[in-house]
Design an enzyme around this catalytic site. Sequence first.
Site, PDB file in Angstrom:
ATOM      1  N   ALA A  12       4.501 -88.849  -9.443  1.00 32.47           N
ATOM      2  CA  ALA A  12       5.508 -87.928  -9.969  1.00 32.47           C
ATOM      3  C   ALA A  12       5.012 -87.247 -11.241  1.00 32.47           C
ATOM      4  O   ALA A  12       5.307 -86.065 -11.476  1.00 32.47           O
ATOM      5  CB  ALA A  12       6.815 -88.662 -10.231  1.00 32.47           C
ATOM      6  N   GLY A  15       2.824 -84.596  -9.964  1.00 36.26           N
ATOM      7  CA  GLY A  15       3.630 -83.647  -9.207  1.00 36.26           C
ATOM      8  C   GLY A  15       4.485 -82.768 -10.093  1.00 36.26           C
ATOM      9  O   GLY A  15       4.642 -81.573  -9.826  1.00 36.26           O
ATOM     10  N   ASP A  16       5.028 -83.326 -11.149  1.00 34.52           N
ATOM     11  CA  ASP A  16       5.837 -82.560 -12.088  1.00 34.52           C
ATOM     12  C   ASP A  16       5.001 -81.434 -12.701  1.00 34.52           C
ATOM     13  O   ASP A  16       5.446 -80.285 -12.771  1.00 34.52           O
ATOM     14  CB  ASP A  16       6.376 -83.481 -13.179  1.00 34.52           C
ATOM     15  CG  ASP A  16       7.160 -82.740 -14.243  1.00 34.52           C
ATOM     16  OD1 ASP A  16       8.027 -81.924 -13.892  1.00 34.52           O
ATOM     17  OD2 ASP A  16       6.908 -82.991 -15.445  1.00 34.52           O
ATOM     18  N   ALA A  17       3.797 -81.745 -13.119  1.00 36.09           N
ATOM     19  CA  ALA A  17       2.925 -80.740 -13.739  1.00 36.09           C
ATOM     20  C   ALA A  17       2.527 -79.659 -12.742  1.00 36.09           C
ATOM     21  O   ALA A  17       2.561 -78.466 -13.057  1.00 36.09           O
ATOM     22  CB  ALA A  17       1.685 -81.419 -14.313  1.00 36.09           C
TER      23      ALA A  17
END
Length: 126
Positions: A12, A15-17
């Site tokens: 995550a 994935g967030d970045a």
Amino acid sequence: MELAGLNGTTLAFIGDAVFSLQIREYLVELGNQKPNTLQKLSVQYVSAKAQDKFLKTFLDNNILSEEEQLIVKRGRNSKTQTIAKNADVITYRNSTGFEALWGYLYLSKQEERLNELLAMILKKGE
């Protein structure tokens, strides 16, 4: 890199970045240049509530493979040290699952699949 050993919060984190960068690039390509406007527009995509909604759409429409669903569960069920500021616990966990999926697809070099899912999100957001 051995992806099987990475926990959901690590996926995550990546994935967030990645998702945030993709959304920022998209918004700039649309011609937006004012930082305040860009920030307000990006929240429509990168907030926990938005990511929860995108994930539910993917799941409700059977868009994700079994492997992708397992990654989402890994992210969603991860123990996190942070507390959601603007979302309830379930929304926040779903958002973490969404980000874990994004991180997994990025790290496993599944660029075509990542772009396919992103196109669905952007089409829905128009």
